[in-house]
Motif scaffolding. Structure first.
Motif, mmCIF file in Angstrom:
data_model
loop_
_atom_site.group_PDB
_atom_site.id
_atom_site.type_symbol
_atom_site.label_atom_id
_atom_site.label_comp_id
_atom_site.label_asym_id
_atom_site.label_seq_id
_atom_site.Cartn_x
_atom_site.Cartn_y
_atom_site.Cartn_z
ATOM 1 N N ASP A 112 39.885 -33.624 128.641
ATOM 2 C CA ASP A 112 41.091 -34.148 129.285
ATOM 3 C C ASP A 112 41.668 -35.358 128.560
ATOM 4 O OD1 ASP A 112 41.420 -32.331 131.278
ATOM 5 O OD2 ASP A 112 40.773 -33.631 132.923
ATOM 6 N N GLU A 113 42.992 -35.411 128.481
ATOM 7 C CA GLU A 113 43.666 -36.598 127.964
ATOM 8 C C GLU A 113 43.310 -37.795 128.837
ATOM 9 O OE1 GLU A 113 48.176 -38.351 127.165
ATOM 10 O OE2 GLU A 113 47.897 -36.323 127.965
ATOM 11 N N GLY A 114 43.050 -38.924 128.199
ATOM 12 C CA GLY A 114 42.667 -40.137 128.910
ATOM 13 C C GLY A 114 41.171 -40.296 129.065
ATOM 14 N N GLY A 115 40.403 -39.240 128.753
ATOM 15 C CA GLY A 115 38.949 -39.322 128.827
ATOM 16 C C GLY A 115 38.327 -39.362 127.439
ATOM 17 N N ASP A 116 37.013 -39.427 127.413
ATOM 18 C CA ASP A 116 36.294 -39.475 126.137
ATOM 19 C C ASP A 116 36.430 -38.159 125.381
ATOM 20 O OD1 ASP A 116 35.474 -42.024 126.628
ATOM 21 O OD2 ASP A 116 33.384 -41.508 127.116
ATOM 22 N N THR A 162 43.189 -44.929 120.572
ATOM 23 C CA THR A 162 44.323 -44.362 121.293
ATOM 24 C C THR A 162 43.941 -44.046 122.718
ATOM 25 O OG1 THR A 162 45.839 -42.489 121.407
ATOM 26 C CG2 THR A 162 43.707 -42.068 120.417
ATOM 27 N N GLY A 163 44.912 -44.131 123.614
ATOM 28 C CA GLY A 163 44.661 -43.781 125.001
ATOM 29 C C GLY A 163 44.612 -42.290 125.233
ATOM 30 N N THR A 164 44.992 -41.496 124.221
ATOM 31 C CA THR A 164 44.968 -40.042 124.381
ATOM 32 C C THR A 164 43.541 -39.560 124.596
ATOM 33 O OG1 THR A 164 46.874 -39.873 122.905
ATOM 34 C CG2 THR A 164 45.663 -37.853 123.353
ATOM 35 N N PHE A 165 42.635 -39.987 123.727
ATOM 36 C CA PHE A 165 41.219 -39.671 123.870
ATOM 37 C C PHE A 165 40.434 -40.943 123.580
ATOM 38 C CE2 PHE A 165 43.207 -35.686 122.384
ATOM 39 C CZ PHE A 165 42.945 -34.886 123.497
ATOM 40 N N THR A 166 39.680 -41.391 124.551
ATOM 41 C CA THR A 166 38.919 -42.628 124.394
ATOM 42 C C THR A 166 37.544 -42.300 123.823
ATOM 43 O OG1 THR A 166 38.130 -42.445 126.670
ATOM 44 C CG2 THR A 166 40.140 -43.701 126.309
ATOM 45 N N LEU A 178 40.940 -31.933 120.981
ATOM 46 C CA LEU A 178 42.073 -31.083 120.623
ATOM 47 C C LEU A 178 43.221 -31.288 121.612
ATOM 48 C CD1 LEU A 178 39.423 -29.514 119.570
ATOM 49 C CD2 LEU A 178 40.858 -27.492 119.610
ATOM 50 N N GLN A 179 44.414 -31.245 121.092
ATOM 51 C CA GLN A 179 45.612 -31.238 121.922
ATOM 52 C C GLN A 179 46.541 -30.146 121.419
ATOM 53 O OE1 GLN A 179 48.671 -34.613 122.010
ATOM 54 N NE2 GLN A 179 47.710 -34.819 124.053
ATOM 55 N N ALA A 180 47.053 -29.325 122.334
ATOM 56 C CA ALA A 180 47.998 -28.260 121.992
ATOM 57 C C ALA A 180 49.395 -28.676 122.441
ATOM 58 C CB ALA A 180 47.598 -26.955 122.665
ATOM 59 N N ILE A 181 50.368 -28.466 121.557
ATOM 60 C CA ILE A 181 51.743 -28.893 121.792
ATOM 61 C C ILE A 181 52.668 -27.710 121.519
ATOM 62 C CG2 ILE A 181 53.518 -30.579 121.138
ATOM 63 C CD1 ILE A 181 51.110 -32.257 119.964
ATOM 64 N N LYS A 182 53.709 -27.589 122.308
ATOM 65 C CA LYS A 182 54.666 -26.493 122.102
ATOM 66 C C LYS A 182 55.265 -26.584 120.713
ATOM 67 C CE LYS A 182 58.482 -24.093 124.394
ATOM 68 N NZ LYS A 182 59.462 -24.118 125.506
ATOM 69 N N ASN A 183 55.641 -25.429 120.134
ATOM 70 C CA ASN A 183 56.032 -25.375 118.720
ATOM 71 C C ASN A 183 57.271 -26.185 118.377
ATOM 72 O OD1 ASN A 183 58.130 -23.767 119.664
ATOM 73 N ND2 ASN A 183 57.151 -21.860 119.041
ATOM 74 N N ASP A 184 58.041 -26.640 119.387
ATOM 75 C CA ASP A 184 59.198 -27.505 119.110
ATOM 76 C C ASP A 184 58.926 -28.959 119.473
ATOM 77 O OD1 ASP A 184 59.141 -27.407 121.848
ATOM 78 O OD2 ASP A 184 61.175 -26.600 122.103
ATOM 79 N N TYR A 207 41.781 -34.405 116.612
ATOM 80 C CA TYR A 207 41.356 -35.772 116.307
ATOM 81 C C TYR A 207 39.855 -35.792 116.041
ATOM 82 C CZ TYR A 207 45.814 -37.370 118.343
ATOM 83 O OH TYR A 207 47.141 -37.593 118.624
ATOM 84 N N MET A 208 39.444 -36.456 114.957
ATOM 85 C CA MET A 208 38.024 -36.547 114.631
ATOM 86 C C MET A 208 37.630 -37.982 114.315
ATOM 87 S SD MET A 208 37.087 -33.125 112.424
ATOM 88 C CE MET A 208 38.467 -33.181 111.289
ATOM 89 N N ASP A 209 36.652 -38.463 115.059
ATOM 90 C CA ASP A 209 35.984 -39.720 114.721
ATOM 91 C C ASP A 209 34.784 -39.324 113.870
ATOM 92 O OD1 ASP A 209 34.584 -42.061 114.526
ATOM 93 O OD2 ASP A 209 34.541 -42.488 116.666
ATOM 94 N N SER A 210 34.995 -39.262 112.576
ATOM 95 C CA SER A 210 34.033 -38.633 111.670
ATOM 96 C C SER A 210 32.699 -39.368 111.598
ATOM 97 C CB SER A 210 34.629 -38.527 110.263
ATOM 98 O OG SER A 210 34.935 -39.814 109.764
ATOM 99 N N ASP A 211 32.706 -40.688 111.808
ATOM 100 C CA ASP A 211 31.463 -41.471 111.709
ATOM 101 C C ASP A 211 30.944 -41.913 113.076
ATOM 102 O OD1 ASP A 211 33.440 -43.272 112.291
ATOM 103 O OD2 ASP A 211 33.146 -44.528 110.507
#
Length: 287
Positions: free
Chosen positions: A275-279, A180-184, A259-265, A167-171
């Motif tokens: 950490d998820e939920g943090g900045d 999103t609550g994933t990364f604030t 960055l978030q890593a997810i299993k290939n399936d 995820y990139m907040d480019s500006d």
């Protein structure tokens, strides 16, 4: 009469030529201006004198080093403003010429050298990993005027073909992009998603309401390059280069990235950096 006109014409031309030649000899002044061109690549400058009749070259590069080469190449110690000066003889007379060079931030990272050793000197932009880091062991960034560089270490191996969400907040503006609550801490304008180390990622730009997970896929050639990837001692280590001029908004003075890593399936989230939920991590590119 025709032959007389021709003779008179030739006589006039001869006299004119003699007059012009005489003026040239009387008023000729040897060239004493001294000029040179400079080509800068990163922190390395190449100098080329464009004046003719030059000898006795004495270069002062403005950082305490000198040279007597005719066309030297010099690597500056770091970013900053330098004033290189050339003193030389031009057609027997001493002349001097200076210019101002501004050397921008450079990176030691070489994406095509087959090694990750250059990352050992990158110590400023290290992502703090917390309790939800999962398989992430080390994540850091660097940048220069053209690229953003990403380094990662994760438990596992390349063949795991894990999926990445980058995820990139480019500006660096929470007023645009996905909230999103994933990364604030940011509004995410760009999402890179896919099996980064095996088959690559797709590129998406956010559209619609900030609360809507809606992205339009983009086709952007050479937007990123995966460099060296190595399996070592139960970990996979890798590097990625992202072209700032290819993705919208990345030419500014800073961005937020996570960055978030997810299993290939897609069955489980394997880790988050930070950490998820943090900045998300702020990469300051103001140098």
């Amino acid at each position: 009469m025709k032959s007389i006109k021709t003779h008179l014409c030739l006589l006039c031309l001869a006299l004119a030529g003699t007059f012009i030649s005489s003026c040239k000899k009387d008023n000729y002044v040897p060239q004493t201006d001294l000029a040179y061109d400079v080509t800068v690549d990163g922190s390395t400058a190449t100098f080329k004198v464009t004046t003719t009749g030059v000898s006795n070259y004495k270069w002062d590069f403005g950082d305490g080093t000198t040279s007597t080469d005719a066309s030297p190449t010099h690597t500056y110690p770091g970013k900053g403003k330098y004033v290189p000066t050339l003193t030389a003889s031009v057609n027997g007379k001493t002349a001097e010429s200076s210019t101002v060079l501004r050397i921008a931030k450079t990176s030691p990272v070489k994406i095509d050298d087959g090694t990750l050793a250059d990352w050992a000197t990158v110590t400023k932009f290290v992502v703090p990993l917390g309790s939800k880091k999962g398989i992430f062991q080390n994540v850091k960034f660097d940048y220069d005027g053209n690229y953003i560089y990403l380094y990662g270490e994760m438990a596992g191996q390349k063949a795991d073909a894990n999926i990445f969400d980058i995820y990139m907040d480019s500006d660096n503006d929470a007023g645009t992009g996905l909230l999103t609550g994933t990364f604030t801490g940011g509004g995410y304008d760009i999402l890179l998603e896919g099996q980064l180390l095996t088959s690559g990622v797709d590129i998406f730009y956010h559209t619609g309401a900030q609360t809507a997970f809606s992205f339009d896929q983009q086709s952007i050639a050479e937007a990123y390059t995966v460099g060296t990837v190595k399996d070592e001692g139960g970990s996979v280590k890798f590097e990625v280069r992202i072209a700032r001029g290819k993705l919208k908004g990345l030419t500014g003075s800073g961005l937020r990235i996570a960055l978030q890593a997810i299993k290939n399936d897609w069955s489980v989230v394997l880790g988050d950096a930070p950490d998820e939920g943090g900045d998300s991590y702020f990469l300051d590119m103001s140098e």
